[in-house]
Scaffold this active site. Sequence first.
Site, short mmCIF file in Angstrom:
data_model
loop_
_atom_site.label_atom_id
_atom_site.label_comp_id
_atom_site.label_asym_id
_atom_site.label_seq_id
_atom_site.Cartn_x
_atom_site.Cartn_y
_atom_site.Cartn_z
N HIS A 177 0.86 -1.18 0.00
CA HIS A 177 0.00 0.00 0.00
C HIS A 177 0.90 1.23 0.00
CE1 HIS A 177 1.01 0.25 4.26
NE2 HIS A 177 0.53 -0.97 4.45
N GLY A 209 1.91 3.16 2.22
CA GLY A 209 2.92 3.23 3.26
C GLY A 209 4.22 2.57 2.83
N HIS A 210 4.13 1.38 2.25
CA HIS A 210 5.33 0.72 1.75
C HIS A 210 6.02 1.57 0.68
CE1 HIS A 210 2.77 -2.86 2.93
NE2 HIS A 210 3.89 -3.12 3.59
N GLN A 245 6.87 -15.61 12.03
CA GLN A 245 6.28 -14.60 12.92
C GLN A 245 4.78 -14.80 13.10
OE1 GLN A 245 7.72 -11.52 10.16
NE2 GLN A 245 5.72 -10.52 10.36
N GLY A 279 8.32 1.08 8.57
CA GLY A 279 7.28 2.04 8.90
C GLY A 279 7.08 2.20 10.39
N GLN A 307 8.12 -2.77 16.62
CA GLN A 307 8.94 -3.58 15.72
C GLN A 307 10.17 -2.79 15.26
OE1 GLN A 307 7.36 -6.08 12.27
NE2 GLN A 307 8.01 -4.24 11.18
N SER A 355 -1.85 -3.76 5.34
CA SER A 355 -2.29 -4.81 4.42
C SER A 355 -3.51 -5.53 4.96
CB SER A 355 -1.15 -5.81 4.19
OG SER A 355 -0.02 -5.16 3.62
N ARG A 356 -3.61 -5.65 6.28
CA ARG A 356 -4.74 -6.37 6.87
C ARG A 356 -6.04 -5.56 6.82
NH1 ARG A 356 -0.50 -8.52 10.38
NH2 ARG A 356 -0.54 -10.80 10.30
#
Length: 284
Positions: free
Chosen positions: A38, A40-41, A65, A151, A157, A190-191
Site C-alpha cells: 500500500h 505506506g510501503h 512470525q 514504517g 517492531q 495490508s490487513r
Amino acid sequence: MSPRPAIVRTVADLRQQVAAWRAAGKRVAMVPTMGALHAGHLSLVRLGLETCDHVVASIFVNPAQFAPHEDFDAYPRGEGRDAELLGAAGCGLIFAPGVEVMYPPGFATAVTVAGVSGPLEGEKRPQFFGGVATVVSKLLIQCGPDVALFGEKDYQQLLVIKRMARDLDLPVEIIGGPTVREADGLAMSSRNAYLSAEERTVAAVVPAVMAEAVERLRAGAAVAEVEAAAVARLEAAGFGPVDYVQAHDGEAMERLGPGPVGTGARVFVAAWLGKTRLIDNWAV
C-alpha cells in the site's frame, strides 16, 4: 509507466546485483515487506531514494512470525500487482525468496531481542518478534544495504530491529518512515483488506480515540484514566477484544504512569474489529 523491477529469488542473484551497484559506487537501500503493498510501503521506497541510488524491496510472508492460529495462509498476496507498484515508486530490484531459501532444511537458528520486545506485542504475540528479528537479520545480511527502512506504524517492531542491528554490529542504518494514513486517519495496513465496508467505517474510531488520548495526556490527564477511557470508547464502538491501549516510553518501551507523561511518550493500541486486528501508535 515505469518498468517492473527484476525479480530475483536466490541470495546469490541478490548479492550479484547489489555487488554490481556497489562496484559502480552506488548506495543501496532495502525495504523489507510481506507484500500486499500500500502507499505506506511505497513511501519507504521513495524515502530510500532520497539518500540512496537504488532500492531493493523484499517480498516474503514470513511463517516464523505467525502463531499456528494466526492468518499466515489467509495473508493477502499478489506479486504481480506489488511489482507494478514498486516499479512506479522507483524500486530497482525485488527479492522474493521462497520459504526453502529463507529456512532451508535443518535451519536451527533464532534471533531474540530482549527489553523493547517485552510489553504489548511481546505479551500478546510472544512468537512475533523472534520471527521478525530472525528474518530481518537474514535479509540485511543477504542484501548488505547501506540503509533499511521500516514504517513507524509498527513502532515497537522498529525499535526491536534497531536494537538487533546495533547489538549485532550490522553495518546498516535503520530508518523509520512516518505512518501513512487514509483520509479518515486510519493507519494503512495490508490487513485492512479484511475489513467489511461496515467495519471499515467503524475502524475510523481508532485514530479518533488516539487523537483524543494524546490531547488529554498533553493536557496533563492521568495516564491510567486516559487509557481506561480509550478502551471504553473502543468497546462501545464495537471493538473487542481490545488487547491494549497503553502509554509507553518511545525509546525503552517502559510503561508510563500514573503521573503526567514526559518527552518521547507514545500511546499504543491493538484492538479487534470482527476478524481483523488493528494496531496503531501516536506520539504524545
